[in-house]
Design a protein around this motif. Structure first.
Motif, mmCIF file in Angstrom:
data_model
loop_
_atom_site.group_PDB
_atom_site.id
_atom_site.type_symbol
_atom_site.label_atom_id
_atom_site.label_comp_id
_atom_site.label_asym_id
_atom_site.label_seq_id
_atom_site.Cartn_x
_atom_site.Cartn_y
_atom_site.Cartn_z
ATOM 1 N N HIS A 385 0.830 -1.213 0.000
ATOM 2 C CA HIS A 385 0.000 0.000 0.000
ATOM 3 C C HIS A 385 0.865 1.264 0.000
ATOM 4 O O HIS A 385 0.421 2.307 -0.492
ATOM 5 N N SER A 386 2.077 1.179 0.512
ATOM 6 C CA SER A 386 2.996 2.322 0.432
ATOM 7 C C SER A 386 3.351 2.614 -1.015
ATOM 8 O O SER A 386 3.416 3.783 -1.430
ATOM 9 N N LEU A 387 3.597 1.572 -1.786
ATOM 10 C CA LEU A 387 3.920 1.766 -3.198
ATOM 11 C C LEU A 387 2.727 2.356 -3.950
ATOM 12 O O LEU A 387 2.898 3.132 -4.884
ATOM 13 N N ALA A 388 1.506 2.003 -3.538
ATOM 14 C CA ALA A 388 0.310 2.529 -4.193
ATOM 15 C C ALA A 388 0.177 4.043 -4.033
ATOM 16 O O ALA A 388 -0.517 4.684 -4.824
ATOM 17 N N VAL A 389 0.839 4.624 -3.016
ATOM 18 C CA VAL A 389 0.826 6.083 -2.845
ATOM 19 C C VAL A 389 2.206 6.667 -3.152
ATOM 20 O O VAL A 389 2.542 7.775 -2.720
ATOM 21 N N LEU A 390 3.011 5.910 -3.900
ATOM 22 C CA LEU A 390 4.312 6.373 -4.426
ATOM 23 C C LEU A 390 5.344 6.626 -3.338
ATOM 24 O O LEU A 390 6.268 7.432 -3.543
ATOM 25 N N ASP A 391 5.226 5.959 -2.201
ATOM 26 C CA ASP A 391 6.255 6.068 -1.160
ATOM 27 C C ASP A 391 7.357 5.056 -1.463
ATOM 28 O O ASP A 391 7.568 4.076 -0.735
ATOM 29 N N THR A 392 8.068 5.300 -2.550
ATOM 30 C CA THR A 392 9.079 4.342 -3.021
ATOM 31 C C THR A 392 10.291 4.288 -2.086
ATOM 32 O O THR A 392 10.957 3.256 -2.009
ATOM 33 N N GLY A 393 10.558 5.380 -1.375
ATOM 34 C CA GLY A 393 11.706 5.381 -0.469
ATOM 35 C C GLY A 393 11.541 4.360 0.637
ATOM 36 O O GLY A 393 12.458 3.576 0.926
ATOM 37 N N THR A 394 10.367 4.335 1.266
ATOM 38 C CA THR A 394 10.107 3.362 2.333
ATOM 39 C C THR A 394 10.186 1.942 1.796
ATOM 40 O O THR A 394 10.753 1.037 2.438
ATOM 41 N N VAL A 395 9.638 1.714 0.619
ATOM 42 C CA VAL A 395 9.643 0.378 0.020
ATOM 43 C C VAL A 395 11.073 -0.083 -0.236
ATOM 44 O O VAL A 395 11.463 -1.208 0.134
ATOM 45 N N ALA A 396 11.899 0.766 -0.847
ATOM 46 C CA ALA A 396 13.265 0.371 -1.189
ATOM 47 C C ALA A 396 14.100 0.130 0.063
ATOM 48 O O ALA A 396 14.850 -0.853 0.149
ATOM 49 N N ARG A 397 13.996 1.017 1.047
ATOM 50 C CA ARG A 397 14.787 0.842 2.276
ATOM 51 C C ARG A 397 14.411 -0.449 2.995
ATOM 52 O O ARG A 397 15.286 -1.198 3.454
ATOM 53 N N THR A 398 13.115 -0.712 3.082
ATOM 54 C CA THR A 398 12.681 -1.908 3.808
ATOM 55 C C THR A 398 13.098 -3.183 3.090
ATOM 56 O O THR A 398 13.586 -4.134 3.719
ATOM 57 N N LEU A 449 25.065 0.349 -4.471
ATOM 58 C CA LEU A 449 24.763 -0.349 -5.724
ATOM 59 C C LEU A 449 23.585 -1.289 -5.549
ATOM 60 O O LEU A 449 22.685 -1.345 -6.401
ATOM 61 N N VAL A 450 23.551 -2.014 -4.447
ATOM 62 C CA VAL A 450 22.448 -2.944 -4.184
ATOM 63 C C VAL A 450 21.155 -2.166 -3.958
ATOM 64 O O VAL A 450 20.085 -2.556 -4.460
ATOM 65 N N HIS A 451 21.244 -1.058 -3.231
ATOM 66 C CA HIS A 451 20.053 -0.253 -2.973
ATOM 67 C C HIS A 451 19.465 0.265 -4.287
ATOM 68 O O HIS A 451 18.232 0.225 -4.479
ATOM 69 N N GLN A 452 20.325 0.726 -5.169
ATOM 70 C CA GLN A 452 19.832 1.208 -6.458
ATOM 71 C C GLN A 452 19.215 0.074 -7.265
ATOM 72 O O GLN A 452 18.206 0.265 -7.952
ATOM 73 N N ALA A 453 19.784 -1.129 -7.176
ATOM 74 C CA ALA A 453 19.224 -2.282 -7.881
ATOM 75 C C ALA A 453 17.830 -2.620 -7.338
ATOM 76 O O ALA A 453 16.909 -2.914 -8.101
ATOM 77 N N VAL A 454 17.669 -2.560 -6.005
ATOM 78 C CA VAL A 454 16.361 -2.835 -5.403
ATOM 79 C C VAL A 454 15.345 -1.791 -5.854
ATOM 80 O O VAL A 454 14.220 -2.119 -6.262
ATOM 81 N N THR A 455 15.753 -0.521 -5.816
ATOM 82 C CA THR A 455 14.851 0.562 -6.210
ATOM 83 C C THR A 455 14.415 0.406 -7.666
ATOM 84 O O THR A 455 13.221 0.508 -7.989
ATOM 85 N N SER A 456 15.354 0.145 -8.540
ATOM 86 C CA SER A 456 15.040 0.034 -9.972
ATOM 87 C C SER A 456 14.246 -1.235 -10.264
ATOM 88 O O SER A 456 13.381 -1.243 -11.146
ATOM 89 N N LEU A 457 14.555 -2.324 -9.535
ATOM 90 C CA LEU A 457 13.818 -3.577 -9.738
ATOM 91 C C LEU A 457 12.347 -3.395 -9.354
ATOM 92 O O LEU A 457 11.445 -3.828 -10.088
ATOM 93 N N VAL A 458 12.102 -2.740 -8.221
ATOM 94 C CA VAL A 458 10.720 -2.498 -7.790
ATOM 95 C C VAL A 458 9.992 -1.646 -8.820
ATOM 96 O O VAL A 458 8.851 -1.944 -9.214
ATOM 97 N N ASP A 459 10.641 -0.585 -9.279
ATOM 98 C CA ASP A 459 9.991 0.315 -10.238
ATOM 99 C C ASP A 459 9.640 -0.410 -11.535
ATOM 100 O O ASP A 459 8.510 -0.299 -12.033
ATOM 101 N N ALA A 460 10.578 -1.160 -12.088
ATOM 102 C CA ALA A 460 10.340 -1.828 -13.370
ATOM 103 C C ALA A 460 9.291 -2.927 -13.251
ATOM 104 O O ALA A 460 8.396 -3.054 -14.104
ATOM 105 N N LEU A 461 9.381 -3.739 -12.185
ATOM 106 C CA LEU A 461 8.441 -4.845 -12.036
ATOM 107 C C LEU A 461 7.033 -4.332 -11.749
ATOM 108 O O LEU A 461 6.041 -4.881 -12.238
ATOM 109 N N TRP A 462 6.930 -3.261 -10.968
ATOM 110 C CA TRP A 462 5.621 -2.675 -10.670
ATOM 111 C C TRP A 462 4.966 -2.136 -11.944
ATOM 112 O O TRP A 462 3.798 -2.387 -12.212
ATOM 113 N N ARG A 463 5.735 -1.393 -12.726
ATOM 114 C CA ARG A 463 5.184 -0.831 -13.957
ATOM 115 C C ARG A 463 4.807 -1.934 -14.949
ATOM 116 O O ARG A 463 3.807 -1.844 -15.642
#
Length: 520
Positions: A385-398, A449-463
């Motif tokens: 539900h965090s991702l549904a409101v574009l809180d990508t920072g919380t999603v990536a950190r967690t 590097l890993v954090h950026q990979a997690v962030t980009s993976l979430v963004d691409a898979l979600w879209r």
């Protein structure tokens, strides 16, 4: 006798208290009955059949028919017995009609169609028919096609391995006499439309690339839903338009151009306005408790204290199936097609308000449900539900933090659920990014590097997992690249699982599979 009947008929309506105009009807019916039963053209074979039927212990055909009529006014057992006699008479009439000449000429046997046999009225009709079918000795029986509403697969099956209406051939039919009434029926699920069949539905109209495949996935092969979407697409093509697949549900309905096709479908699937509004507002809920949390505030103005239970009852009574999500149960609205239509309708509705504030309210309410004070790190449903409101920072950190605390299989299952989050209205006001450090980045050498990979993976898979998204090579390539990055920086025990996902997920995404159903 016929004359006596005509004399009595004018008084029947008055005596029964049925009001004016009935006497003429009764007189006409009396003429017909008297002629058929007592006149020169009377069906002597039919009367003989009833005389031998022994509805009553004694008496000729007329007495037997009178006893039959009394049975319908008796107790439930008498009525059930009378209905069995009438069903037997129907089968005997069909047998009598299908004469020796018709059998020799191999004419098709009569066909009976019984619709909605799952209803309170339909079930006893089918039970009576199968019982009489089993008990009566009839030479020529009709073919009978019965439709019942039953749970069905939530997505199209790739292979026809079980008997369905498409492939019910010789091996599924028995040649011996069944031992019970139920043994006379062959239950066949209604075959789902194939991709080729949906493509053929467009005829000589040529929609844009991926349109037919999108309709196939979205409709789950259901003919009625596919037909409405195809007709909307054909209308757009004939008007010289080439709509993007993502706009499919917003096309005007072919038979109702002032209405968007998703609204038209939802009205057909859920005719009641209140029930439809409740389903739309509860559709983001991942379980019934989440729907209860939403019910405290949504839908606005709906004060029925049992609205969640009523909505759950509607889903059950209408036989909406559900497809479980890996790592959890099925969401509150478990049928992917209905959930996609409701979700799109909710986004359209809430997107009409400035800043889509109510979208925020819904998902913040659901975030609170999955974020108790002692939850550290937060539940993946909170991240959904965090991702549904574009809180990508919380999603990536967690998710980055969880890499060190969970098995890779568990982490990828959580990623699946998170990236199945609904996409918000375009006018959603995103939350201001909170400048928080990522604990996992600080404790690992290649953390950035890993954090950026997690962030980009979430963004691409979600879209890529948007219900109206066709396979996008750029997004799929990003998923592949960042899974490889995670595999390269994982420990030896985790590399195998990450590498398997790196090899298989891109292939599945190209075959229209989406989160949360990517296998681990």
């Amino acid at each position: 006798m016929a004359g006596w009947t005509r004399q009595v008929a004018p008084n029947i309506g008055t005596a029964a208290g049925l009001g004016p105009g009935v006497n003429e009807l009764v007189a006409s019916l009396a003429d017909i009955v008297a002629t058929e039963l007592l006149g020169a053209r009377a069906n002597r074979n039919g009367l003989r059949w009833w005389a031998e039927r022994r509805v009553s212990a004694q008496g000729e055909a007329n007495v037997q028919l009178s006893e039959l009529a009394r049975g319908f006014r008796g107790n439930p057992h008498d009525r059930e017995r009378a209905e069995r006699h009438l069903t037997a008479a129907l089968l005997a009439d069909i047998d009598d009609h299908y004469t020796w000449a018709r059998r020799k000429n191999r004419l098709p046997r009569p066909l009976l169609l019984l619709d909605n046999a799952h209803t309170p009225l339909g079930r006893p009709v089918l039970d009576t028919l199968t019982r009489v079918w089993h008990e009566e000795d009839v030479r020529t029986r009709p073919g009978v096609v019965v439709t019942v509403l039953a749970p069905e697969p939530a997505t199209p099956e790739p292979e026809d391995v079980d008997p369905t209406t498409r492939n019910a051939a010789g091996p599924f039919w028995r040649t011996d006499r069944p031992q019970t009434p139920a043994g006379w029926t062959l239950r066949l699920p209604l075959a789902q439309l194939t991709l080729d069949e949906i493509t053929w539905m467009f005829g000589t109209d040529h929609p844009g690339p991926d349109t037919a495949q999108l309709i196939h996935r979205l409709s789950a092969g259901r003919a009625g839903i596919a037909h409405a979407l195809v007709q909307a697409g054909r209308r757009a093509v004939r008007l010289g338009q080439s709509p993007d697949p993502r706009t499919l549900l917003d096309l005007p309905a072919d038979d109702e151009p002032d209405t968007r096709v998703h609204e038209r479908l939802l009205r057909l699937l859920v005719p009641d306005d209140t029930a439809r509004a409740r389903l739309a507002h509860f559709s983001p809920a991942l379980d019934e408790e989440a729907a209860q949390a939403l019910a405290a505030h949504h839908p606005p103005g709906d004060n029925d204290l049992l609205r969640v239970q009523t909505t759950r009852q509607l889903l059950t009574q209408d036989h909406w199936g559900s497809r479980p999500w890996p790592g959890t149960g099925a969401p509150f609205v478990g049928d992917p097609t209905l959930r996609a239509l409701l979700g799109h309708h909710l986004v359209t509705l809430l997107g009409e308000t400035p800043g889509a504030d109510r979208w925020h309210d819904i998902h913040e309410t659901l975030c609170d449900r999955y974020a108790p004070p002692d939850a550290d790190p937060p539940d993946e449903r909170f991240l959904h539900h965090s991702l549904a409101v574009l809180d990508t920072g919380t999603v990536a950190r967690t998710l980055h933090r969880r890499l060190a605390d969970q098995s890779t299989a568990t982490w990828l299952t959580a990623l699946n659920l998170v990236c199945a989050a609904p996409h918000p209205p375009r006018n959603l006001t995103a939350l201001a990014a909170r400048p928080e450090d990522c604990p996992a980045c600080a404790s690992a050498g290649a953390g950035g590097l890993v954090h950026q990979a997690v962030t980009s993976l979430v963004d691409a898979l979600w879209r890529q997992s948007h219900p109206l998204a066709p396979p996008d090579e750029q997004l799929i390539g990003s998923v592949r690249l960042h899974l490889l990055t995670l595999a390269q920086h994982a420990g030896a025990a985790h590399q195998t699982v990450f590498f398997r996902a790196y090899e298989t997920w891109p292939q599945l995404l190209r075959r229209w599979v989406q989160a949360p159903h990517l296998p681990i």
